[in-house]
Design a protein around this motif. Structure first.
Motif, PDB file in Angstrom:
ATOM      1  N   PRO A 102       0.795  -1.225   0.000  1.00  0.00           N
ATOM      2  CA  PRO A 102       0.000   0.000   0.000  1.00  0.00           C
ATOM      3  C   PRO A 102       0.829   1.278   0.000  1.00  0.00           C
ATOM      4  N   THR A 103       2.102   1.192   0.345  1.00  0.00           N
ATOM      5  CA  THR A 103       2.895   2.418   0.461  1.00  0.00           C
ATOM      6  C   THR A 103       4.062   2.487  -0.512  1.00  0.00           C
ATOM      7  N   THR A 104       4.195   1.485  -1.384  1.00  0.00           N
ATOM      8  CA  THR A 104       5.349   1.458  -2.275  1.00  0.00           C
ATOM      9  C   THR A 104       5.407   2.672  -3.189  1.00  0.00           C
ATOM     10  N   ALA A 105       4.226   3.157  -3.614  1.00  0.00           N
ATOM     11  CA  ALA A 105       4.214   4.274  -4.556  1.00  0.00           C
ATOM     12  C   ALA A 105       4.303   5.622  -3.847  1.00  0.00           C
ATOM     13  N   LEU A 106       4.413   5.613  -2.520  1.00  0.00           N
ATOM     14  CA  LEU A 106       4.362   6.869  -1.770  1.00  0.00           C
ATOM     15  C   LEU A 106       5.739   7.264  -1.226  1.00  0.00           C
ATOM     16  N   ASP A 107       5.879   8.547  -0.894  1.00  0.00           N
ATOM     17  CA  ASP A 107       7.114   9.027  -0.279  1.00  0.00           C
ATOM     18  C   ASP A 107       7.210   8.579   1.173  1.00  0.00           C
ATOM     19  N   VAL A 108       8.438   8.534   1.691  1.00  0.00           N
ATOM     20  CA  VAL A 108       8.605   8.026   3.064  1.00  0.00           C
ATOM     21  C   VAL A 108       7.787   8.774   4.099  1.00  0.00           C
ATOM     22  N   THR A 109       7.713  10.102   3.970  1.00  0.00           N
ATOM     23  CA  THR A 109       6.973  10.847   4.990  1.00  0.00           C
ATOM     24  C   THR A 109       5.483  10.530   4.923  1.00  0.00           C
ATOM     25  N   ILE A 110       4.974  10.366   3.696  1.00  0.00           N
ATOM     26  CA  ILE A 110       3.559  10.010   3.512  1.00  0.00           C
ATOM     27  C   ILE A 110       3.344   8.566   3.950  1.00  0.00           C
ATOM     28  N   GLN A 111       4.309   7.707   3.617  1.00  0.00           N
ATOM     29  CA  GLN A 111       4.232   6.305   4.012  1.00  0.00           C
ATOM     30  C   GLN A 111       4.053   6.192   5.524  1.00  0.00           C
TER      31      GLN A 111
END
Lengths: 352, 311
Positions: free
Chosen positions: A186-195
């Motif tokens: 679910p978080t692979t496409a997101l930036d670390v802070t958003i993750q």
């Protein structure tokens, strides 16, 4: 540490899935068995092509037509999911088992307002009147951390950022009050802070709603943050599973060693040679004889090339499929860098 | 360090993009006043989240865009703006790029030899086909592929191998500067380590200077001699990696560092992430600027903020 309930909500037994391709039969999943306990997070880790997504698509009943379930069962509330008809699936899919996908843009309808996409579920599944559905949808948008939900209710997916879209997808998945939530990267496409924000939301909602979560990822940091138990997959098989502590502090399978030590972390010195798993994953059209990992395994024994290793028991919660655990196998030390890191982690844990 | 060691200097680079017309016209400030220097033999890491302008910076340097304003100097020569044929050759040969996506960055209808050798042919660096083959084979061995690979097409290779081809293509003209734009983020974990080890080895053998663009802080820390953190088109903090990671000052850097999950479950479950809220900066009275807090460690803040955070 949370105590894990022993009540099994899902039991997968010997799941075997193959794909018919022009080149022949591709063996994507080769005898996968695991349990999901109520209220826990089970992480499934593996590289692309290891069969982790295919396994979970089977549990959602959304395998493509070219796939064939050769054998195996998946028991959910006493029913075998894999032998259900499409009619029966419609009652389970989305309502009792929900899924969050990797790409939040392609899992939302681009021409429907996001609020309607959430409210739809309250209308269709819970048979609520329109007004009530809208109220519940706005409540849910607020719960997943969308600011100003009344205004956002009437916007379209393209007006949302990646992180906000993923929140909508989570809201849709949770609208039907599922028992099991499957999160496919679910978080692979997101930036670390958003993750970090998204992981926090999933974590909180899981505790509130006593969800059982299957979390698919290849990021071991995320696994460490989320998982109660971990299953490591390679070439369509689970090669090691145990609690998060078992896997991170006492890994037994050479593939797990490789995964754990191949990425630089914040303490890796500059210029230090990284531990590398040589070669690339096997072609599953022609799975190799013996252990599929033997080719790339620097610790491979002769028997690895002849016979597949069974699951050896390390402890009550920890199992691994490697011949190194056979009583007659030579004793082999873990790679030094990995051992150092494990000792450091355990020391840090004691210090806190 | 002596000034003549500077290989690339970017001065106040601005890159704006326009979209829409009339009332709907929007100007996107992708890069908004970025300055940095890269010295010979150094690996300069540029980190930031998606949309912060790090890729645009890299692309502006290899002249894929015409910068809105600002100057780019390569080997002391101004290369942003119109160039003579001779200078253009110097730039195209001297700066090479490695792209993120190993599938879309290789032409599917060309063989590996054609892909890698194209730069040599265009820059007229080889006399005949035999010399070309010789050079391609030489470089392809350096990146861990073999001679029989050169007549195959990209689709016959795995992701990791394709990235090796992309690296060979960048290296063959013996460039002074390589811009690596997220070279490992599209690859599987086990393959990432292979490529990182190889880049490290090539860095030594060829004495490469690299501008390393990535969003993964642990990879950047491992790989770079100097790191700059970008946010919203600006560099907000830059320092040597150890200094930056042990002593971050800008709130965004702190949030970014805290957000990286570490493969250590006992530690990871007990900690909290710091979130960054850009609205905490009030620049209506005081204007922010670059401050040198310790030798080589720069932060972009207003004076009063600096006092607050530097403790």
């Amino acid at each position: 540490m949370r105590t894990i309930s022993t009540e099994k909500i899902l039991e997968v037994r010997d799941l075997t899935i193959s794909f018919n391709t022009y080149a022949g039969k591709l063996q994507a999943v080769r005898g996968v068995s695991f349990d999901l306990h109520k209220g826990e997070t089970l992480a499934i880790v593996g590289e692309s092509g290891s069969g982790k997504s295919v396994t979970n698509k089977a549990l959602m009943g959304i395998l493509p037509r070219t796939a064939r379930i050769e054998k195996g069962q998946a028991f959910y509330k006493g029913r075998d999911l894999l032998s259900m008809t499409e009619k029966e699936w419609e009652k389970v899919r989305g309502s009792e088992i929900a899924m969050i996908f990797q790409d939040p843009l392609s899992s939302l309808n681009p021409v429907t307002r996001v609020g309607k996409q959430i409210a739809e579920i309250f209308i269709l599944k819970h048979k609520l009147p329109r007004k009530e559905a809208k109220r519940r949808a706005i409540e849910l948008m607020d719960a997943v951390g969308i600011p100003d939900p009344e205004k956002r209710y009437n916007q379209y997916p393209f007006q949302f950022s990646g992180g906000m879209r993923q929140r909508i997808v989570i809201a849709i998945a949770l609208a039907s009050d599922p028992e099991i939530l499957i999160c496919d990267e679910p978080t692979t496409a997101l930036d670390v802070t958003i993750q970090a924000q998204i992981l926090k939301i999933i974590d909180r909602l899981q505790k509130e709603k006593q969800l059982s979560v299957i979390f698919i990822t290849h990021d071991l940091g995320v696994v460490a943050h989320m998982a109660d138990r971990v299953a490591v997959m390679y070439a369509g098989k689970i090669v090691e599973y145990g609690t998060a502590e078992d896997i991170f502090y006492n890994p037994q399978h050479p593939y797990t060693w490789g995964l754990l030590s191949s990425m630089p972390d914040m303490e890796t010195e500059e210029g230090e040679e990284l531990y590398v798993i040589q070669g690339s994953p096997p072609n599953m059209l022609y799975p190799p004889k013996g252990d599929a990992f033997a080719e790339r395994n620097p610790y491979a024994l002769n028997i690895d090339f002849k016979e597949e290793p069974p699951m050896f028991k390390v402890s009550d919660t920890h199992y691994a499929a490697t011949w190194l655990l056979h009583p007659k196998a030579p004793k082999i030390e873990r790679p030094a860098a990995l051992q150092r890191r494990i000792e450091k982690s355990l020391k840090r844990a004691k210090g806190v | 360090m002596a000034e003549d060691n500077v290989l690339l200097e970017v001065k106040n680079l601005k890159q704006y993009f326009k979209s829409g017309f009339g009332r709907r016209k929007i100007i996107v400030k992708a890069v908004d006043g970025v300055s940095f220097k890269i010295r010979k033999g150094e690996t300069f890491g540029l980190v930031g989240e998606s949309g912060c302008g790090k890729t645009t910076t890299g692309r502006a340097i290899i002249r894929l865009y015409k910068p809105t304003s600002g100057e780019i100097y390569f080997k002391g020569k101004l290369i942003s703006g119109k160039l003579s044929e001779e200078d253009r050759m110097m730039v195209t040969q001297g700066i090479q790029m490695i792209f993120q996506d190993p599938i879309s960055s290789l032409n599917p209808r060309m063989t590996v030899k054609e892909i890698i050798g194209e730069g040599l042919i265009i820059n007229k660096l080889v006399k005949d086909d035999d010399e070309l083959t010789e050079k391609v084979v030489e470089i392809i061995r350096q990146v861990g592929l073999t001679e029989d690979h050169i007549n195959r097409y990209p689709h016959e290779f795995s992701g990791g191998q394709r990235q090796r081809i992309g690296i060979a293509r960048a290296l063959i003209s013996r460039p002074d500067l390589i811009i690596a734009d997220e070279p490992v983020s599209a690859l599987d974990v086990s393959i990432q380590a292979q490529i990182l080890n190889m880049l490290n080895r090539l860095k030594k053998t060829f004495g490469l200077t690299i501008l390393f663009i990535a969003h993964d802080l642990s990879v950047v820390k491992y790989f770079s001699d100097y790191v700059a953190v970008m946010y919203n088109g600006k560099i907000v903090e830059s320092a040597k990696p150890d200094e930056l990671y042990n002593n971050p000052i800008h709130p965004y850097t702190k949030a970014l560092l805290s957000a990286i999950p570490i493969p250590d479950p006992l530690y990871e479950k007990g900690r909290d992430y710091i979130t960054y809220d850009p609205s905490i900066h009030d620049y209506s009275v005081e204007k922010p600027e670059m401050h040198e807090v310790s030798p080589g460690h720069y932060v972009y803040l207003s004076p009063s903020e600096l006092e607050k955070y530097a403790r």
